[in-house]
Design a protein around this motif. Structure first.
Motif, PDB file in Angstrom:
ATOM      1  N   VAL A   4       0.819  -1.214   0.000  1.00  0.00           N
ATOM      2  CA  VAL A   4       0.000   0.000   0.000  1.00  0.00           C
ATOM      3  C   VAL A   4       0.854   1.266   0.000  1.00  0.00           C
ATOM      4  O   VAL A   4       0.563   2.226  -0.722  1.00  0.00           O
ATOM      5  N   TRP A   5       1.934   1.279   0.776  1.00  0.00           N
ATOM      6  CA  TRP A   5       2.754   2.484   0.852  1.00  0.00           C
ATOM      7  C   TRP A   5       3.381   2.832  -0.487  1.00  0.00           C
ATOM      8  O   TRP A   5       3.651   4.005  -0.776  1.00  0.00           O
ATOM      9  N   MET A   6       3.582   1.834  -1.337  1.00  0.00           N
ATOM     10  CA  MET A   6       4.205   2.097  -2.631  1.00  0.00           C
ATOM     11  C   MET A   6       3.280   2.811  -3.609  1.00  0.00           C
ATOM     12  O   MET A   6       3.736   3.380  -4.607  1.00  0.00           O
ATOM     13  N   THR A   7       1.975   2.817  -3.305  1.00  0.00           N
ATOM     14  CA  THR A   7       1.061   3.546  -4.187  1.00  0.00           C
ATOM     15  C   THR A   7       1.302   5.055  -4.119  1.00  0.00           C
ATOM     16  O   THR A   7       0.853   5.785  -4.996  1.00  0.00           O
ATOM     17  N   LEU A   8       2.014   5.505  -3.068  1.00  0.00           N
ATOM     18  CA  LEU A   8       2.454   6.903  -3.041  1.00  0.00           C
ATOM     19  C   LEU A   8       3.334   7.218  -4.237  1.00  0.00           C
ATOM     20  O   LEU A   8       3.403   8.374  -4.690  1.00  0.00           O
ATOM     21  N   PHE A   9       4.018   6.204  -4.756  1.00  0.00           N
ATOM     22  CA  PHE A   9       4.936   6.370  -5.878  1.00  0.00           C
ATOM     23  C   PHE A   9       4.324   5.892  -7.197  1.00  0.00           C
ATOM     24  O   PHE A   9       4.464   6.557  -8.227  1.00  0.00           O
ATOM     25  N   THR A  10       3.661   4.730  -7.179  1.00  0.00           N
ATOM     26  CA  THR A  10       3.176   4.156  -8.435  1.00  0.00           C
ATOM     27  C   THR A  10       2.091   5.006  -9.082  1.00  0.00           C
ATOM     28  O   THR A  10       1.973   5.034 -10.309  1.00  0.00           O
ATOM     29  N   ASN A  11       1.307   5.713  -8.269  1.00  0.00           N
ATOM     30  CA  ASN A  11       0.225   6.518  -8.851  1.00  0.00           C
ATOM     31  C   ASN A  11       0.756   7.631  -9.731  1.00  0.00           C
ATOM     32  O   ASN A  11       0.045   8.130 -10.608  1.00  0.00           O
ATOM     33  N   ILE A  12       2.017   8.031  -9.500  1.00  0.00           N
ATOM     34  CA  ILE A  12       2.613   9.143 -10.248  1.00  0.00           C
ATOM     35  C   ILE A  12       2.652   8.846 -11.745  1.00  0.00           C
ATOM     36  O   ILE A  12       2.558   9.765 -12.576  1.00  0.00           O
ATOM     37  N   PHE A  13       2.759   7.583 -12.109  1.00  0.00           N
ATOM     38  CA  PHE A  13       2.992   7.226 -13.508  1.00  0.00           C
ATOM     39  C   PHE A  13       1.711   6.854 -14.263  1.00  0.00           C
ATOM     40  O   PHE A  13       1.780   6.463 -15.430  1.00  0.00           O
ATOM     41  N   LEU A  14       0.570   6.980 -13.607  1.00  0.00           N
ATOM     42  CA  LEU A  14      -0.718   6.719 -14.263  1.00  0.00           C
ATOM     43  C   LEU A  14      -1.418   8.039 -14.577  1.00  0.00           C
ATOM     44  O   LEU A  14      -1.302   9.005 -13.811  1.00  0.00           O
ATOM     45  N   HIS A  15      -2.143   8.068 -15.684  1.00  0.00           N
ATOM     46  CA  HIS A  15      -2.910   9.260 -16.049  1.00  0.00           C
ATOM     47  C   HIS A  15      -4.284   8.852 -16.553  1.00  0.00           C
ATOM     48  O   HIS A  15      -4.435   7.814 -17.206  1.00  0.00           O
ATOM     49  N   GLY A  16      -5.261   9.679 -16.237  1.00  0.00           N
ATOM     50  CA  GLY A  16      -6.638   9.320 -16.524  1.00  0.00           C
ATOM     51  C   GLY A  16      -7.061   9.508 -17.964  1.00  0.00           C
ATOM     52  O   GLY A  16      -8.056   8.939 -18.399  1.00  0.00           O
ATOM     53  N   SER A  17      -6.327  10.324 -18.723  1.00  0.00           N
ATOM     54  CA  SER A  17      -6.684  10.596 -20.113  1.00  0.00           C
ATOM     55  C   SER A  17      -5.463  11.104 -20.850  1.00  0.00           C
ATOM     56  O   SER A  17      -4.445  11.458 -20.250  1.00  0.00           O
ATOM     57  N   TRP A  18      -5.571  11.173 -22.178  1.00  0.00           N
ATOM     58  CA  TRP A  18      -4.476  11.729 -22.968  1.00  0.00           C
ATOM     59  C   TRP A  18      -4.274  13.202 -22.643  1.00  0.00           C
ATOM     60  O   TRP A  18      -3.136  13.682 -22.613  1.00  0.00           O
ATOM     61  N   PHE A  19      -5.348  13.926 -22.408  1.00  0.00           N
ATOM     62  CA  PHE A  19      -5.221  15.338 -22.052  1.00  0.00           C
ATOM     63  C   PHE A  19      -4.460  15.496 -20.739  1.00  0.00           C
ATOM     64  O   PHE A  19      -3.585  16.370 -20.610  1.00  0.00           O
ATOM     65  N   HIS A  20      -4.789  14.664 -19.763  1.00  0.00           N
ATOM     66  CA  HIS A  20      -4.103  14.677 -18.467  1.00  0.00           C
ATOM     67  C   HIS A  20      -2.610  14.401 -18.664  1.00  0.00           C
ATOM     68  O   HIS A  20      -1.745  15.108 -18.110  1.00  0.00           O
ATOM     69  N   LEU A  21      -2.292  13.393 -19.453  1.00  0.00           N
ATOM     70  CA  LEU A  21      -0.905  13.026 -19.699  1.00  0.00           C
ATOM     71  C   LEU A  21      -0.159  14.134 -20.437  1.00  0.00           C
ATOM     72  O   LEU A  21       0.934  14.555 -20.018  1.00  0.00           O
ATOM     73  N   ILE A  22      -0.718  14.627 -21.527  1.00  0.00           N
ATOM     74  CA  ILE A  22      -0.026  15.619 -22.358  1.00  0.00           C
ATOM     75  C   ILE A  22       0.219  16.904 -21.578  1.00  0.00           C
ATOM     76  O   ILE A  22       1.290  17.508 -21.674  1.00  0.00           O
ATOM     77  N   GLY A  23      -0.761  17.322 -20.777  1.00  0.00           N
ATOM     78  CA  GLY A  23      -0.578  18.530 -19.981  1.00  0.00           C
ATOM     79  C   GLY A  23       0.603  18.392 -19.027  1.00  0.00           C
ATOM     80  O   GLY A  23       1.472  19.272 -18.960  1.00  0.00           O
ATOM     81  N   ASN A  24       0.674  17.283 -18.288  1.00  0.00           N
ATOM     82  CA  ASN A  24       1.774  17.071 -17.354  1.00  0.00           C
ATOM     83  C   ASN A  24       3.114  16.953 -18.069  1.00  0.00           C
ATOM     84  O   ASN A  24       4.131  17.509 -17.631  1.00  0.00           O
ATOM     85  N   MET A  25       3.127  16.225 -19.183  1.00  0.00           N
ATOM     86  CA  MET A  25       4.384  16.023 -19.898  1.00  0.00           C
ATOM     87  C   MET A  25       4.878  17.303 -20.560  1.00  0.00           C
ATOM     88  O   MET A  25       6.087  17.508 -20.711  1.00  0.00           O
ATOM     89  N   LEU A  26       3.978  18.184 -20.941  1.00  0.00           N
ATOM     90  CA  LEU A  26       4.397  19.464 -21.513  1.00  0.00           C
ATOM     91  C   LEU A  26       5.107  20.313 -20.465  1.00  0.00           C
ATOM     92  O   LEU A  26       6.145  20.929 -20.733  1.00  0.00           O
ATOM     93  N   PHE A  27       4.572  20.352 -19.248  1.00  0.00           N
ATOM     94  CA  PHE A  27       5.253  21.042 -18.152  1.00  0.00           C
ATOM     95  C   PHE A  27       6.644  20.441 -17.921  1.00  0.00           C
ATOM     96  O   PHE A  27       7.624  21.165 -17.734  1.00  0.00           O
ATOM     97  N   LEU A  28       6.725  19.104 -17.934  1.00  0.00           N
ATOM     98  CA  LEU A  28       7.996  18.433 -17.696  1.00  0.00           C
ATOM     99  C   LEU A  28       8.973  18.698 -18.835  1.00  0.00           C
ATOM    100  O   LEU A  28      10.181  18.855 -18.604  1.00  0.00           O
ATOM    101  N   TRP A  29       8.481  18.773 -20.051  1.00  0.00           N
ATOM    102  CA  TRP A  29       9.323  19.043 -21.221  1.00  0.00           C
ATOM    103  C   TRP A  29       9.922  20.452 -21.149  1.00  0.00           C
ATOM    104  O   TRP A  29      11.113  20.648 -21.400  1.00  0.00           O
ATOM    105  N   VAL A  30       9.100  21.439 -20.810  1.00  0.00           N
ATOM    106  CA  VAL A  30       9.554  22.834 -20.812  1.00  0.00           C
ATOM    107  C   VAL A  30      10.463  23.130 -19.627  1.00  0.00           C
ATOM    108  O   VAL A  30      11.503  23.785 -19.772  1.00  0.00           O
ATOM    109  N   PHE A  31      10.105  22.648 -18.436  1.00  0.00           N
ATOM    110  CA  PHE A  31      10.816  23.035 -17.218  1.00  0.00           C
ATOM    111  C   PHE A  31      11.813  21.978 -16.724  1.00  0.00           C
ATOM    112  O   PHE A  31      12.773  22.316 -16.023  1.00  0.00           O
TER     113      PHE A  31
END
Length: 249
Positions: free
Chosen positions: A70-97
């Motif tokens: 259970v404690w590892m879900t603090l980490f594993t949840n980071i790599f899941l995204h609910g939609s392509w929009f959710h994923l692309i938005g986060n990855m764009l921030f990561l790409w730029v910064f």
């Protein structure tokens, strides 16, 4: 709305931000498995997402869930995204910064930094999900319920955003604001606007499907950790880069 597009800050200490790019690839591949894999999306979220009530042992999932301790879900949840929009938005921030923050830390420290910010953000969200903002307020002003799973890299990304604005506050970045208005503003204005939106949304409970407190927790974690983890930051180079990027072309 704030969506970063480009900053143009050159890398000073590395040719390629290997970790930032690898995180983008990893999250994208995991999302493909999330969408097209043998398990349903509900199974993936139940098995790897963070459920506050389960984390604190107040409720239990059916046998076989979660897929990790259970404690590892603090980490594993980071790599899941609910939609392509959710994923692309986060990855764009990561790409730029992410590239410039990785440049200031080095590869390994940046990876640890990102994962720590994401895990701290997840924990802040879990704690906040048991709190009601204001006694006697209607349900629309309540924080997300402890039974709602949390997924997404937003907390880790928020930590990267905090680190970036501390490292390069005056660098001008191109971004889309308020539904698509392109503007080129200093980082402290652009990210300050983003932070104000997060604070207002968390206080007002504008959408209980968004982990606003995870965003805030990740931002605070990033602001605290960056002075401890950066080892390649040169304020003279930072000022020079900012002045160069502010010069009209």
């Amino acid at each position: 709305m704030f969506l970063p597009l480009h900053d143009g800050v050159p890398l000073q200490h590395m040719k390629t931000p290997v970790v930032a790019r690898s995180l983008i690839v990893a999250c994208t591949l995991i999302h493909l498995v999330f969408v097209l894999g043998p398990l349903s999306q509900d199974e993936m979220v139940g098995g790897l997402g963070l459920i506050p009530a389960v984390l604190f042992g107040l409720e239990f999932l059916p046998e076989g869930y979660p897929f990790v301790p259970v404690w590892m879900t603090l980490f594993t949840n980071i790599f899941l995204h609910g939609s392509w929009f959710h994923l692309i938005g986060n990855m764009l921030f990561l790409w730029v910064f992410g590239d410039n923050v990785e440049d200031a830390m080095g590869h390994l420290r940046f990876l640890v930094f990102f994962v720590l910010c994401g895990a701290i953000a997840s924990f802040v969200h879990a704690v906040a999900s048991f709190t009601i903002v204001g006694a006697g307020t209607p349900e629309s002003f309540m924080l997300p319920t402890p039974q709602r799973p949390l997924i997404g890299a937003s907390g880790g990304v928020a930590g990267v955003v905090a680190a970036y604005v501390i490292l390069y506050p005056r660098v001008r970045i191109w971004a889309l604001f308020l539904g698509g208005i392109p503007l080129r503003l200093p980082a402290y204005w652009a990210i300050g606007f983003w932070l104000a939106v997060q604070l207002a949304s968390a206080i007002l409970g504008s959408d209980d499907g968004v982990g606003w407190f995870a965003h805030l927790g990740g931002f605070v974690a990033g602001a605290i950790l960056i002075p401890l983890m950066r080892h390649r930051y040169d304020p003279v180079l930072a000022r020079a880069a900012a002045q160069e990027l502010q010069t009209p072309r």
